[in-house]
Design a protein around this motif. Sequence first.
Motif, PDB file in Angstrom:
ATOM      1  N   PRO A 146       0.808  -1.220   0.000  1.00 40.93           N
ATOM      2  CA  PRO A 146       0.000   0.000   0.000  1.00 40.93           C
ATOM      3  C   PRO A 146       0.846   1.278   0.000  1.00 40.93           C
ATOM      4  O   PRO A 146       0.527   2.237  -0.704  1.00 40.93           O
ATOM      5  CB  PRO A 146      -0.831  -0.117   1.277  1.00 40.93           C
ATOM      6  CG  PRO A 146      -0.948  -1.595   1.509  1.00 40.93           C
ATOM      7  CD  PRO A 146       0.373  -2.161   1.050  1.00 40.93           C
ATOM      8  N   ILE A 147       1.936   1.293   0.746  1.00 39.73           N
ATOM      9  CA  ILE A 147       2.751   2.513   0.806  1.00 39.73           C
ATOM     10  C   ILE A 147       3.409   2.786  -0.543  1.00 39.73           C
ATOM     11  O   ILE A 147       3.604   3.947  -0.922  1.00 39.73           O
ATOM     12  CB  ILE A 147       3.796   2.448   1.948  1.00 39.73           C
ATOM     13  CG1 ILE A 147       4.447   3.819   2.154  1.00 39.73           C
ATOM     14  CG2 ILE A 147       4.837   1.383   1.690  1.00 39.73           C
ATOM     15  CD1 ILE A 147       3.471   4.926   2.526  1.00 39.73           C
ATOM     16  N   THR A 148       3.724   1.747  -1.315  1.00 37.86           N
ATOM     17  CA  THR A 148       4.301   1.956  -2.643  1.00 37.86           C
ATOM     18  C   THR A 148       3.260   2.562  -3.573  1.00 37.86           C
ATOM     19  O   THR A 148       3.568   3.443  -4.383  1.00 37.86           O
ATOM     20  CB  THR A 148       4.854   0.635  -3.204  1.00 37.86           C
ATOM     21  OG1 THR A 148       5.790   0.102  -2.263  1.00 37.86           O
ATOM     22  CG2 THR A 148       5.542   0.840  -4.543  1.00 37.86           C
ATOM     23  N   MET A 149       2.013   2.100  -3.456  1.00 34.26           N
ATOM     24  CA  MET A 149       0.941   2.696  -4.254  1.00 34.26           C
ATOM     25  C   MET A 149       0.789   4.178  -3.921  1.00 34.26           C
ATOM     26  O   MET A 149       0.607   5.009  -4.814  1.00 34.26           O
ATOM     27  CB  MET A 149      -0.378   1.966  -4.007  1.00 34.26           C
ATOM     28  CG  MET A 149      -0.413   0.571  -4.554  1.00 34.26           C
ATOM     29  SD  MET A 149      -2.015  -0.167  -4.160  1.00 34.26           S
ATOM     30  CE  MET A 149      -1.888  -1.670  -5.102  1.00 34.26           C
ATOM     31  N   MET A 150       0.854   4.489  -2.651  1.00 35.84           N
ATOM     32  CA  MET A 150       0.729   5.892  -2.245  1.00 35.84           C
ATOM     33  C   MET A 150       1.899   6.720  -2.771  1.00 35.84           C
ATOM     34  O   MET A 150       1.716   7.827  -3.267  1.00 35.84           O
ATOM     35  CB  MET A 150       0.635   5.999  -0.728  1.00 35.84           C
ATOM     36  CG  MET A 150      -0.690   5.569  -0.188  1.00 35.84           C
ATOM     37  SD  MET A 150      -0.770   5.977   1.561  1.00 35.84           S
ATOM     38  CE  MET A 150      -2.396   5.353   1.927  1.00 35.84           C
ATOM     39  N   ARG A 151       3.108   6.187  -2.652  1.00 32.80           N
ATOM     40  CA  ARG A 151       4.290   6.905  -3.143  1.00 32.80           C
ATOM     41  C   ARG A 151       4.160   7.137  -4.646  1.00 32.80           C
ATOM     42  O   ARG A 151       4.449   8.219  -5.143  1.00 32.80           O
ATOM     43  CB  ARG A 151       5.562   6.125  -2.835  1.00 32.80           C
ATOM     44  CG  ARG A 151       6.829   6.890  -3.218  1.00 32.80           C
ATOM     45  CD  ARG A 151       8.084   6.068  -3.030  1.00 32.80           C
ATOM     46  NE  ARG A 151       8.241   5.514  -1.716  1.00 32.80           N
ATOM     47  CZ  ARG A 151       8.747   6.151  -0.660  1.00 32.80           C
ATOM     48  NH1 ARG A 151       9.099   7.407  -0.755  1.00 32.80           N
ATOM     49  NH2 ARG A 151       8.887   5.521   0.482  1.00 32.80           N
ATOM     50  N   ALA A 153       1.463   7.477  -6.352  1.00 25.16           N
ATOM     51  CA  ALA A 153       0.449   8.509  -6.577  1.00 25.16           C
ATOM     52  C   ALA A 153       0.977   9.906  -6.269  1.00 25.16           C
ATOM     53  O   ALA A 153       0.494  10.891  -6.832  1.00 25.16           O
ATOM     54  CB  ALA A 153      -0.793   8.211  -5.733  1.00 25.16           C
ATOM     55  N   LEU A 154       1.993  10.015  -5.402  1.00 23.53           N
ATOM     56  CA  LEU A 154       2.575  11.316  -5.086  1.00 23.53           C
ATOM     57  C   LEU A 154       3.348  11.905  -6.263  1.00 23.53           C
ATOM     58  O   LEU A 154       3.532  13.116  -6.325  1.00 23.53           O
ATOM     59  CB  LEU A 154       3.494  11.210  -3.867  1.00 23.53           C
ATOM     60  CG  LEU A 154       2.808  10.961  -2.533  1.00 23.53           C
ATOM     61  CD1 LEU A 154       3.849  10.737  -1.444  1.00 23.53           C
ATOM     62  CD2 LEU A 154       1.899  12.115  -2.173  1.00 23.53           C
ATOM     63  N   ILE A 165      -3.802   6.138  -7.437  1.00 28.11           N
ATOM     64  CA  ILE A 165      -4.208   4.928  -6.704  1.00 28.11           C
ATOM     65  C   ILE A 165      -5.471   4.348  -7.321  1.00 28.11           C
ATOM     66  O   ILE A 165      -6.436   5.054  -7.587  1.00 28.11           O
ATOM     67  CB  ILE A 165      -4.442   5.243  -5.217  1.00 28.11           C
ATOM     68  CG1 ILE A 165      -3.113   5.535  -4.527  1.00 28.11           C
ATOM     69  CG2 ILE A 165      -5.162   4.086  -4.518  1.00 28.11           C
ATOM     70  CD1 ILE A 165      -3.237   5.883  -3.058  1.00 28.11           C
ATOM     71  N   ARG A 167      -8.366   2.158  -6.253  1.00 28.87           N
ATOM     72  CA  ARG A 167      -8.925   1.781  -4.953  1.00 28.87           C
ATOM     73  C   ARG A 167      -9.118   0.269  -4.806  1.00 28.87           C
ATOM     74  O   ARG A 167      -8.898  -0.282  -3.730  1.00 28.87           O
ATOM     75  CB  ARG A 167     -10.228   2.521  -4.694  1.00 28.87           C
ATOM     76  CG  ARG A 167     -10.005   4.023  -4.486  1.00 28.87           C
ATOM     77  CD  ARG A 167     -11.290   4.746  -4.176  1.00 28.87           C
ATOM     78  NE  ARG A 167     -11.811   4.457  -2.853  1.00 28.87           N
ATOM     79  CZ  ARG A 167     -11.421   5.048  -1.729  1.00 28.87           C
ATOM     80  NH1 ARG A 167     -10.484   5.948  -1.767  1.00 28.87           N
ATOM     81  NH2 ARG A 167     -11.978   4.730  -0.581  1.00 28.87           N
ATOM     82  N   TYR A 170      -5.756  -1.264  -4.308  1.00 32.93           N
ATOM     83  CA  TYR A 170      -5.305  -0.890  -2.971  1.00 32.93           C
ATOM     84  C   TYR A 170      -5.952  -1.795  -1.919  1.00 32.93           C
ATOM     85  O   TYR A 170      -5.277  -2.296  -1.011  1.00 32.93           O
ATOM     86  CB  TYR A 170      -5.622   0.577  -2.689  1.00 32.93           C
ATOM     87  CG  TYR A 170      -5.009   1.086  -1.418  1.00 32.93           C
ATOM     88  CD1 TYR A 170      -3.712   1.585  -1.398  1.00 32.93           C
ATOM     89  CD2 TYR A 170      -5.719   1.058  -0.220  1.00 32.93           C
ATOM     90  CE1 TYR A 170      -3.138   2.046  -0.229  1.00 32.93           C
ATOM     91  CE2 TYR A 170      -5.158   1.510   0.955  1.00 32.93           C
ATOM     92  CZ  TYR A 170      -3.865   2.005   0.947  1.00 32.93           C
ATOM     93  OH  TYR A 170      -3.298   2.446   2.116  1.00 32.93           O
TER      94      TYR A 170
END
Length: 185
Positions: A146-151, A153-154, A165, A167, A170
């Motif tokens: 999940p944190i890689t998906m968030m990174r 998306a940044l 992302i 959903r 995720y």
Amino acid sequence: MSIVLTEFARPRLFPREPRRNTIQDITPEAFVEHLNRVPPLRVLDGYAPFCKLHVHRNWTSTRCLVVPITEENRHLLRSGYEARSKAELPVLVRWFEGVEPPVANYLIAILYSAEQLAKEGSPIDGDWGVVGCMYTAEPEEIPMAPITMMRNALGVEEGGSGVPIDREAYARSVAFWERHANWRG
């Protein structure tokens, strides 16, 4: 099609100080030579059009990347804040210490297109660049954390790819990573 090892992946897959939870028994050069010489068993689509996953039967003694979390091993979980590179912000990660995973049946090379790598500021001299590798029991992708998906998306400024992302993906990732963790040897 030519495949090269990216500078991002080299220290993660082949660290200067060898670790038991990285690729074993082979040099980075021999690894890339194998990927270029031996056709993959399968090619899977990655999370974006610029990402492909090449599934190879494991030709090393590399162990599986993740371990299921059980009541018997939960006490071996550790956590801490870490960054994948000096340019990235640290994020919370968790891992097992003191477990012995089985030898992986498959190595799944994660490839990005040269165009995407150039966009991210990491041009390569090849068509595809290895950005990571999964060591698995089955010839299937391990869900991206999940944190890689968030990174991602940044955006590229924060070490991601700029892909928003998804959903549903995720939610699948969270379901998997609630029940599994990486390990360190």
